[in-house]
Design a protein around this motif. Structure first.
Motif, PDB file in Angstrom:
ATOM      1  N   ILE A   1       0.974  -1.045   0.135  1.00 55.27           N
ATOM      2  CA  ILE A   1      -0.281  -0.247  -0.223  1.00 55.27           C
ATOM      3  C   ILE A   1       1.339   0.686   0.152  1.00 55.27           C
ATOM      4  N   GLY A   2       0.368   2.174  -0.434  1.00 53.94           N
ATOM      5  CA  GLY A   2       1.013   3.218  -0.628  1.00 53.94           C
ATOM      6  C   GLY A   2       2.516   3.429  -1.765  1.00 53.94           C
ATOM      7  N   ARG A   3       2.984   4.805  -2.334  1.00 55.35           N
ATOM      8  CA  ARG A   3       3.691   4.587  -2.841  1.00 55.35           C
ATOM      9  C   ARG A   3       5.185   3.894  -2.365  1.00 55.35           C
ATOM     10  N   PRO A   4       5.724   3.631  -3.780  1.00 54.03           N
ATOM     11  CA  PRO A   4       7.145   2.776  -3.050  1.00 54.03           C
ATOM     12  C   PRO A   4       8.341   4.082  -2.099  1.00 54.03           C
ATOM     13  N   SER A   5       9.565   3.233  -1.675  1.00 52.77           N
ATOM     14  CA  SER A   5      10.006   4.506  -0.376  1.00 52.77           C
ATOM     15  C   SER A   5      11.536   5.447  -2.139  1.00 52.77           C
ATOM     16  N   LYS A   6      11.823   6.007  -1.497  1.00 55.23           N
ATOM     17  CA  LYS A   6      12.708   6.916  -2.582  1.00 55.23           C
ATOM     18  C   LYS A   6      13.881   7.204  -1.784  1.00 55.23           C
ATOM     19  N   GLY A   7      14.075   6.121  -0.593  1.00 53.08           N
ATOM     20  CA  GLY A   7      15.242   5.004  -0.216  1.00 53.08           C
ATOM     21  C   GLY A   7      15.345   6.930   1.050  1.00 53.08           C
ATOM     22  N   GLU A   8      16.539   6.954   1.556  1.00 52.92           N
ATOM     23  CA  GLU A   8      16.803   7.479   2.895  1.00 52.92           C
ATOM     24  C   GLU A   8      16.730   9.104   2.027  1.00 52.92           C
ATOM     25  N   ARG A   9      16.552   9.827   3.351  1.00 52.68           N
ATOM     26  CA  ARG A   9      16.140  11.605   2.474  1.00 52.68           C
ATOM     27  C   ARG A   9      16.459  12.737   3.883  1.00 52.68           C
ATOM     28  N   ASP A  10      16.425  13.931   3.436  1.00 50.56           N
ATOM     29  CA  ASP A  10      16.700  14.779   4.521  1.00 50.56           C
ATOM     30  C   ASP A  10      15.134  15.754   4.705  1.00 50.56           C
ATOM     31  N   ALA A  11      14.941  16.051   5.352  1.00 50.05           N
ATOM     32  CA  ALA A  11      14.040  17.258   5.153  1.00 50.05           C
ATOM     33  C   ALA A  11      14.140  18.611   5.100  1.00 50.05           C
ATOM     34  N   ILE A  12      13.951  19.116   4.034  1.00 47.59           N
ATOM     35  CA  ILE A  12      14.316  20.621   3.967  1.00 47.59           C
ATOM     36  C   ILE A  12      13.099  21.503   4.077  1.00 47.59           C
ATOM     37  N   LEU A  13      13.161  22.569   5.000  1.00 51.56           N
ATOM     38  CA  LEU A  13      12.008  23.283   4.334  1.00 51.56           C
ATOM     39  C   LEU A  13      12.254  24.514   3.799  1.00 51.56           C
ATOM     40  N   ALA A  14      11.062  24.862   2.930  1.00 51.23           N
ATOM     41  CA  ALA A  14      10.987  26.445   2.304  1.00 51.23           C
ATOM     42  C   ALA A  14       9.749  26.885   1.629  1.00 51.23           C
ATOM     43  N   LYS A  15       9.522  28.125   2.388  1.00 41.93           N
ATOM     44  CA  LYS A  15       8.381  28.684   2.673  1.00 41.93           C
ATOM     45  C   LYS A  15       8.560  30.233   1.691  1.00 41.93           C
ATOM     46  N   PRO A  16       8.217  29.639   0.403  1.00 43.90           N
ATOM     47  CA  PRO A  16       8.239  30.628  -0.394  1.00 43.90           C
ATOM     48  C   PRO A  16       7.224  31.651  -0.454  1.00 43.90           C
ATOM     49  N   PRO A  17       7.360  33.416  -0.808  1.00 43.46           N
ATOM     50  CA  PRO A  17       6.432  34.064  -0.834  1.00 43.46           C
ATOM     51  C   PRO A  17       4.586  33.750  -1.788  1.00 43.46           C
ATOM     52  N   ILE A  18       3.921  33.606  -1.488  1.00 44.74           N
ATOM     53  CA  ILE A  18       2.655  33.226  -1.816  1.00 44.74           C
ATOM     54  C   ILE A  18       2.392  33.046  -2.979  1.00 44.74           C
ATOM     55  N   PRO A  19       2.199  34.586  -3.933  1.00 45.68           N
ATOM     56  CA  PRO A  19       2.825  34.103  -5.394  1.00 45.68           C
ATOM     57  C   PRO A  19       3.905  33.074  -6.829  1.00 45.68           C
ATOM     58  N   PHE A  20       4.452  33.688  -6.061  1.00 42.46           N
ATOM     59  CA  PHE A  20       5.936  32.366  -6.115  1.00 42.46           C
ATOM     60  C   PHE A  20       6.120  30.524  -6.084  1.00 42.46           C
ATOM     61  N   ALA A  21       5.005  30.783  -4.539  1.00 43.20           N
ATOM     62  CA  ALA A  21       4.589  29.236  -4.843  1.00 43.20           C
ATOM     63  C   ALA A  21       3.947  28.701  -5.736  1.00 43.20           C
ATOM     64  N   LEU A  22       2.549  29.572  -6.228  1.00 42.86           N
ATOM     65  CA  LEU A  22       1.645  29.309  -6.403  1.00 42.86           C
ATOM     66  C   LEU A  22       2.607  29.265  -8.194  1.00 42.86           C
ATOM     67  N   ILE A  23       2.733  30.009  -8.376  1.00 47.53           N
ATOM     68  CA  ILE A  23       4.153  30.082  -9.730  1.00 47.53           C
ATOM     69  C   ILE A  23       4.758  28.404  -9.901  1.00 47.53           C
ATOM     70  N   LEU A  24       5.363  28.205  -8.894  1.00 46.48           N
ATOM     71  CA  LEU A  24       6.116  26.663  -8.789  1.00 46.48           C
ATOM     72  C   LEU A  24       4.933  25.661  -8.236  1.00 46.48           C
ATOM     73  N   LYS A  25       4.299  25.962  -7.546  1.00 45.51           N
ATOM     74  CA  LYS A  25       3.513  24.323  -7.299  1.00 45.51           C
ATOM     75  C   LYS A  25       2.351  24.998  -9.727  1.00 45.51           C
ATOM     76  N   GLU A  26       2.490  25.778  -9.992  1.00 44.71           N
ATOM     77  CA  GLU A  26       1.855  24.946 -10.866  1.00 44.71           C
ATOM     78  C   GLU A  26       3.356  24.579 -12.159  1.00 44.71           C
ATOM     79  N   ASN A  27       4.136  25.450 -12.160  1.00 44.38           N
ATOM     80  CA  ASN A  27       5.130  24.106 -13.392  1.00 44.38           C
ATOM     81  C   ASN A  27       5.632  23.150 -12.511  1.00 44.38           C
ATOM     82  N   ALA A  28       5.495  22.689 -11.601  1.00 42.47           N
ATOM     83  CA  ALA A  28       5.466  21.210 -11.325  1.00 42.47           C
ATOM     84  C   ALA A  28       4.477  20.443 -12.038  1.00 42.47           C
TER      85      ALA A  28
END
Length: 80
Positions: free
Chosen positions: A6-33
């Motif tokens: 159940i669920g997606r396969p693991s991508k392996g060992e990872r590190d978490a990095i938090l990014a908090k872009p301004p909302i207008p920029f985040a919307l552009i990034l999400k749309e492009n993604a």
């Protein structure tokens, strides 16, 4: 740990990095993604890998199964 399939396969060992872009920029990034077939986080990784000229760390775009199967957005039944 055993996988139960159940669920997606693991991508392996990872590190978490938090990014908090301004909302207008985040919307552009999400749309492009979404246009490129990446999750938001994978898109940011792909951009960083490209900028650092380290393509071995760039994730592959994910295949959107729902889009490929062309599910209707709203199901209607005759019983309703």
């Amino acid at each position: 740990m055993a996988r139960n399939g159940i669920g997606r396969p693991s991508k392996g060992e990872r590190d978490a990095i938090l990014a908090k872009p301004p909302i207008p920029f985040a919307l552009i990034l999400k749309e492009n993604a979404a246009k490129e077939g990446y999750t938001y986080g994978d898109y940011l990784l792909a951009l960083a890998a490209q900028a650092l000229e380290m393509p071995q760390f760039s994730p592959a775009p994910q295949h959107n199964r729902a889009e490929a199967l062309q599910f209707p957005k709203e199901a209607r039944t005759a019983a309703a």
